[in-house]
Motif scaffolding. Structure first.
Motif, mmCIF file in Angstrom:
data_model
loop_
_atom_site.group_PDB
_atom_site.id
_atom_site.type_symbol
_atom_site.label_atom_id
_atom_site.label_comp_id
_atom_site.label_asym_id
_atom_site.label_seq_id
_atom_site.Cartn_x
_atom_site.Cartn_y
_atom_site.Cartn_z
ATOM 1 N N GLY A 191 0.804 -1.219 0.000
ATOM 2 C CA GLY A 191 0.000 0.000 0.000
ATOM 3 C C GLY A 191 0.830 1.258 0.000
ATOM 4 N N SER A 192 0.204 2.322 0.475
ATOM 5 C CA SER A 192 0.765 3.655 0.338
ATOM 6 C C SER A 192 1.617 4.061 1.544
ATOM 7 C CB SER A 192 -0.389 4.655 0.165
ATOM 8 O OG SER A 192 0.104 5.953 0.002
ATOM 9 N N TRP A 193 2.800 4.616 1.258
ATOM 10 C CA TRP A 193 3.757 5.043 2.276
ATOM 11 C C TRP A 193 4.341 6.386 1.881
ATOM 12 C CZ3 TRP A 193 5.504 1.736 6.403
ATOM 13 C CH2 TRP A 193 4.945 0.451 6.369
ATOM 14 N N ALA A 194 5.018 7.029 2.800
ATOM 15 C CA ALA A 194 5.736 8.260 2.465
ATOM 16 C C ALA A 194 7.053 8.329 3.219
ATOM 17 C CB ALA A 194 4.893 9.479 2.797
ATOM 18 N N LEU A 195 8.027 8.917 2.560
ATOM 19 C CA LEU A 195 9.266 9.332 3.204
ATOM 20 C C LEU A 195 9.229 10.851 3.257
ATOM 21 C CD1 LEU A 195 11.914 7.018 1.543
ATOM 22 C CD2 LEU A 195 11.657 7.321 4.016
ATOM 23 N N VAL A 196 9.359 11.387 4.444
ATOM 24 C CA VAL A 196 9.256 12.834 4.634
ATOM 25 C C VAL A 196 10.518 13.337 5.316
ATOM 26 C CG1 VAL A 196 7.921 14.710 5.676
ATOM 27 C CG2 VAL A 196 6.753 12.643 4.874
ATOM 28 N N LYS A 197 11.128 14.324 4.707
ATOM 29 C CA LYS A 197 12.372 14.853 5.256
ATOM 30 C C LYS A 197 12.099 15.769 6.445
ATOM 31 C CE LYS A 197 16.677 16.564 3.331
ATOM 32 N NZ LYS A 197 17.271 17.159 2.132
ATOM 33 N N ILE A 198 12.903 15.615 7.477
ATOM 34 C CA ILE A 198 12.807 16.514 8.621
ATOM 35 C C ILE A 198 13.652 17.737 8.299
ATOM 36 C CG2 ILE A 198 13.285 16.807 11.079
ATOM 37 C CD1 ILE A 198 13.080 13.753 11.344
ATOM 38 N N ARG A 199 13.050 18.890 8.381
ATOM 39 C CA ARG A 199 13.748 20.123 8.002
ATOM 40 C C ARG A 199 15.030 20.328 8.782
ATOM 41 N NH1 ARG A 199 12.560 20.593 3.250
ATOM 42 N NH2 ARG A 199 10.379 20.086 2.946
ATOM 43 N N LYS A 200 15.978 20.922 8.136
ATOM 44 C CA LYS A 200 17.254 21.341 8.725
ATOM 45 C C LYS A 200 18.219 20.184 8.946
ATOM 46 C CE LYS A 200 15.238 25.362 10.975
ATOM 47 N NZ LYS A 200 14.703 25.887 12.220
ATOM 48 N N GLU A 201 17.700 19.005 9.011
ATOM 49 C CA GLU A 201 18.597 17.867 9.182
ATOM 50 C C GLU A 201 18.670 17.108 7.877
ATOM 51 O OE1 GLU A 201 18.934 15.404 12.734
ATOM 52 O OE2 GLU A 201 17.283 16.596 13.523
ATOM 53 N N GLU A 202 19.759 17.225 7.211
ATOM 54 C CA GLU A 202 19.938 16.664 5.872
ATOM 55 C C GLU A 202 19.611 15.179 5.788
ATOM 56 O OE1 GLU A 202 20.944 17.711 2.636
ATOM 57 O OE2 GLU A 202 20.025 19.461 3.550
ATOM 58 N N ALA A 203 20.092 14.413 6.746
ATOM 59 C CA ALA A 203 20.005 12.957 6.640
ATOM 60 C C ALA A 203 18.753 12.380 7.290
ATOM 61 C CB ALA A 203 21.239 12.314 7.253
ATOM 62 N N ALA A 204 18.022 13.207 8.029
ATOM 63 C CA ALA A 204 16.909 12.685 8.825
ATOM 64 C C ALA A 204 15.580 12.753 8.071
ATOM 65 C CB ALA A 204 16.813 13.442 10.148
ATOM 66 N N TRP A 205 14.971 11.603 7.904
ATOM 67 C CA TRP A 205 13.674 11.476 7.257
ATOM 68 C C TRP A 205 12.758 10.690 8.195
ATOM 69 C CZ3 TRP A 205 12.792 12.587 1.779
ATOM 70 C CH2 TRP A 205 13.911 13.129 1.135
ATOM 71 N N LEU A 206 11.470 10.674 7.841
ATOM 72 C CA LEU A 206 10.515 9.834 8.562
ATOM 73 C C LEU A 206 9.851 8.891 7.568
ATOM 74 C CD1 LEU A 206 8.796 12.597 10.714
ATOM 75 C CD2 LEU A 206 10.450 10.890 11.528
ATOM 76 N N LEU A 207 9.668 7.649 7.955
ATOM 77 C CA LEU A 207 8.895 6.708 7.143
ATOM 78 C C LEU A 207 7.514 6.582 7.776
ATOM 79 C CD1 LEU A 207 8.791 4.656 4.762
ATOM 80 C CD2 LEU A 207 9.375 2.903 6.441
ATOM 81 N N ILE A 208 6.503 6.831 6.967
ATOM 82 C CA ILE A 208 5.130 6.882 7.471
ATOM 83 C C ILE A 208 4.221 5.999 6.622
ATOM 84 C CG2 ILE A 208 3.154 8.410 7.877
ATOM 85 C CD1 ILE A 208 5.296 10.726 7.990
ATOM 86 N N LYS A 209 3.391 5.215 7.284
ATOM 87 C CA LYS A 209 2.369 4.444 6.561
ATOM 88 C C LYS A 209 1.139 5.311 6.384
ATOM 89 C CE LYS A 209 0.335 0.914 4.730
ATOM 90 N NZ LYS A 209 -0.169 1.891 3.731
ATOM 91 N N HIS A 210 0.661 5.412 5.156
ATOM 92 C CA HIS A 210 -0.587 6.147 4.930
ATOM 93 C C HIS A 210 -1.783 5.285 5.341
ATOM 94 C CE1 HIS A 210 1.441 8.917 1.746
ATOM 95 N NE2 HIS A 210 1.372 9.532 2.913
ATOM 96 N N ARG A 211 -2.871 5.960 5.645
ATOM 97 C CA ARG A 211 -4.091 5.255 6.037
ATOM 98 C C ARG A 211 -4.729 4.649 4.779
ATOM 99 N NH1 ARG A 211 -8.421 6.956 10.370
ATOM 100 N NH2 ARG A 211 -6.723 8.241 11.153
ATOM 101 N N ASP A 212 -4.710 3.342 4.684
ATOM 102 C CA ASP A 212 -5.358 2.644 3.569
ATOM 103 C C ASP A 212 -5.713 1.232 4.043
ATOM 104 O OD1 ASP A 212 -2.983 1.170 3.528
ATOM 105 O OD2 ASP A 212 -2.267 1.984 1.628
ATOM 106 N N GLU A 213 -6.126 0.385 3.125
ATOM 107 C CA GLU A 213 -6.590 -0.954 3.525
ATOM 108 C C GLU A 213 -5.453 -1.828 4.063
ATOM 109 O OE1 GLU A 213 -6.327 0.184 0.467
ATOM 110 O OE2 GLU A 213 -6.068 -1.405 -1.034
ATOM 111 N N HIS A 214 -4.203 -1.408 3.841
ATOM 112 C CA HIS A 214 -3.070 -2.189 4.340
ATOM 113 C C HIS A 214 -2.534 -1.662 5.679
ATOM 114 C CE1 HIS A 214 -2.967 -4.415 0.625
ATOM 115 N NE2 HIS A 214 -2.946 -3.281 -0.058
ATOM 116 N N ALA A 215 -3.015 -0.503 6.093
ATOM 117 C CA ALA A 215 -2.598 0.041 7.389
ATOM 118 C C ALA A 215 -3.284 -0.753 8.493
ATOM 119 C CB ALA A 215 -2.987 1.515 7.479
ATOM 120 N N ASN A 216 -2.562 -0.973 9.592
ATOM 121 C CA ASN A 216 -3.140 -1.736 10.692
ATOM 122 C C ASN A 216 -2.445 -1.386 12.001
ATOM 123 O OD1 ASN A 216 -4.162 -3.575 12.469
ATOM 124 N ND2 ASN A 216 -3.905 -5.355 11.127
ATOM 125 N N PRO A 217 -3.099 -0.551 12.813
ATOM 126 C CA PRO A 217 -2.495 -0.125 14.079
ATOM 127 C C PRO A 217 -2.294 -1.281 15.064
ATOM 128 C CG PRO A 217 -4.375 1.264 13.495
ATOM 129 C CD PRO A 217 -4.395 0.091 12.570
#
Ligand code: MN
Length: 175
Positions: free
Chosen positions: A128-154
């Motif tokens: 399913g759907s995911w995102a990599l989002v860069k944390i500002r000011k820190e060049e190497a630091a990103w976040l991996l996030i699962k988007h809400r879809d049928e494959h997401a499961n808390p």
């Protein structure tokens, strides 16, 4: 299946790596190499969870299938398994849908440059759907996030299945 459907695929791999500190290496094929992020806590299927993903050096595309032991004294010494692998494809997010591999790679480059890449994963564990989002000011630091879809499961701990999707071995079982 559309023409050239196989050719236009882009590969992803997540390697579980028992180095000095256990982490997951999240790798996306781009331009014939593997862009790489180290994720200490691993990916989460819970859309409410953001996992720190530190951009590390690119790896050769051949490394995607590597499973085994990096010898003592080498960088990253320790065992590695292919925890998940499959295809991924960038999400257009309102823009024109990429039709070819070239268009997809150009879109990925633009999105990474802008600091947010949304993509769909077709793995055995990661889907399913995911995102990599860069944390500002820190060049190497990103976040991996699962988007809400049928494959997401808390309620699902996707890391519980610690087996390689290639050999079926856990890190502990790897010789
Ligand atoms: Mn690693």
């Amino acid at each position: 299946m559309a023409m050239n459907e196989t050719e236009k695929r882009l590969l992803f791999v997540v390697q579980k790596h028992a180095a000095r500190r256990l982490h997951y290496d999240f790798r996306l094929e781009l331009g014939g190499t593997l862009l790489s992020w180290a994720i200490p806590k691993g990916p989460s299927a819970d859309y409410g969870v953001k996992r720190l993903a530190t951009r590390v050096e690119d790896h050769a595309i051949e490394y995607a299938s590597f499973e085994g032991t990096i010898t003592e004294g080498s960088y990253g010494a320790g065992k590695v398994i292919v925890w998940d692998t499959g295809d991924y494809w960038p999400e257009a997010e309102g823009g024109p849908e990429p039709q070819t591999r070239e268009e997809a790679e150009a879109l990925i480059r633009r999105k990474l440059e802008a600091g947010k890449l949304a993509f769909t994963m077709y793995g055995k564990k990661l889907k399913g759907s995911w995102a990599l989002v860069k944390i500002r000011k820190e060049e190497a630091a990103w976040l991996l996030i699962k988007h809400r879809d049928e494959h997401a499961n808390p309620d699902l701990d996707i890391l519980e299945d610690g087996r390689s999707v290639v050999s079926g071995h856990t890190l502990e079982e790897l010789q």
